[in-house]
Design a protein around this motif. Sequence first.
Motif, PDB file in Angstrom:
ATOM      1  N   PHE A   7       0.848  -1.191   0.000  1.00  0.00           N
ATOM      2  CA  PHE A   7       0.000   0.000   0.000  1.00  0.00           C
ATOM      3  C   PHE A   7       0.881   1.238   0.000  1.00  0.00           C
ATOM      4  N   TYR A   8       0.555   2.180  -0.872  1.00  0.00           N
ATOM      5  CA  TYR A   8       1.319   3.424  -0.939  1.00  0.00           C
ATOM      6  C   TYR A   8       0.400   4.548  -1.398  1.00  0.00           C
ATOM      7  N   ASN A   9       0.918   5.772  -1.355  1.00  0.00           N
ATOM      8  CA  ASN A   9       0.164   6.945  -1.794  1.00  0.00           C
ATOM      9  C   ASN A   9       0.955   7.588  -2.923  1.00  0.00           C
ATOM     10  N   SER A  10       0.439   7.510  -4.133  1.00  0.00           N
ATOM     11  CA  SER A  10       1.171   8.011  -5.307  1.00  0.00           C
ATOM     12  C   SER A  10       1.389   9.512  -5.282  1.00  0.00           C
ATOM     13  N   GLY A  11       0.588  10.234  -4.517  1.00  0.00           N
ATOM     14  CA  GLY A  11       0.775  11.681  -4.423  1.00  0.00           C
ATOM     15  C   GLY A  11       2.018  12.068  -3.644  1.00  0.00           C
ATOM     16  N   THR A  14       6.890   8.042  -4.870  1.00  0.00           N
ATOM     17  CA  THR A  14       7.115   7.636  -6.256  1.00  0.00           C
ATOM     18  C   THR A  14       8.042   6.419  -6.368  1.00  0.00           C
ATOM     19  N   LYS A  15       8.676   6.013  -5.281  1.00  0.00           N
ATOM     20  CA  LYS A  15       9.643   4.913  -5.330  1.00  0.00           C
ATOM     21  C   LYS A  15       9.018   3.535  -5.136  1.00  0.00           C
ATOM     22  N   THR A  16       7.922   3.448  -4.402  1.00  0.00           N
ATOM     23  CA  THR A  16       7.335   2.148  -4.079  1.00  0.00           C
ATOM     24  C   THR A  16       6.953   1.337  -5.317  1.00  0.00           C
ATOM     25  N   PRO A  17       6.379   1.920  -6.379  1.00  0.00           N
ATOM     26  CA  PRO A  17       6.084   1.103  -7.571  1.00  0.00           C
ATOM     27  C   PRO A  17       7.345   0.474  -8.176  1.00  0.00           C
ATOM     28  N   ASP A  18       8.451   1.194  -8.147  1.00  0.00           N
ATOM     29  CA  ASP A  18       9.708   0.641  -8.668  1.00  0.00           C
ATOM     30  C   ASP A  18      10.186  -0.520  -7.805  1.00  0.00           C
ATOM     31  N   SER A  39      -4.457   6.523  -2.775  1.00  0.00           N
ATOM     32  CA  SER A  39      -5.043   7.792  -3.190  1.00  0.00           C
ATOM     33  C   SER A  39      -6.216   7.570  -4.150  1.00  0.00           C
ATOM     34  N   SER A  40      -6.301   6.355  -4.723  1.00  0.00           N
ATOM     35  CA  SER A  40      -7.389   6.069  -5.652  1.00  0.00           C
ATOM     36  C   SER A  40      -8.183   4.803  -5.292  1.00  0.00           C
ATOM     37  N   GLU A  41      -7.720   4.057  -4.320  1.00  0.00           N
ATOM     38  CA  GLU A  41      -8.351   2.795  -3.936  1.00  0.00           C
ATOM     39  C   GLU A  41      -8.399   2.687  -2.421  1.00  0.00           C
ATOM     40  N   LYS A  42      -9.360   1.952  -1.908  1.00  0.00           N
ATOM     41  CA  LYS A  42      -9.437   1.735  -0.462  1.00  0.00           C
ATOM     42  C   LYS A  42      -8.787   0.407  -0.105  1.00  0.00           C
TER      43      LYS A  42
END
Length: 80
Positions: A7-11, A14-18, A39-42
């Motif tokens: 779980f992360y917050n893209s806002g 930016t590193k977690t997806p990598d 930020s877009s999903e619960k």
Amino acid sequence: MVKVEIFYNSGVDTKTPDVAEDIKYKFGSKVDVRLIDLSSEKAPEEYGIINPPEAVVDGKKKVKLDGEDSLKEIISKVIF
């Protein structure tokens, strides 16, 4: 196979997806990684409060992430 939900917050992060992609590449079929942008999903209600970045391993154990190395270490310990 170990199921890991990250779980992360893209806002903010930016590193977690990598890191998630690195884990998929490194561990291959031993791990099922799902990346969830809060930020877009619960988060699923059964996990309670999630304070990103945080991971849930096999739907049971919540782990606060202190950086990309901590997540890779956690996955290594769970698999081996």
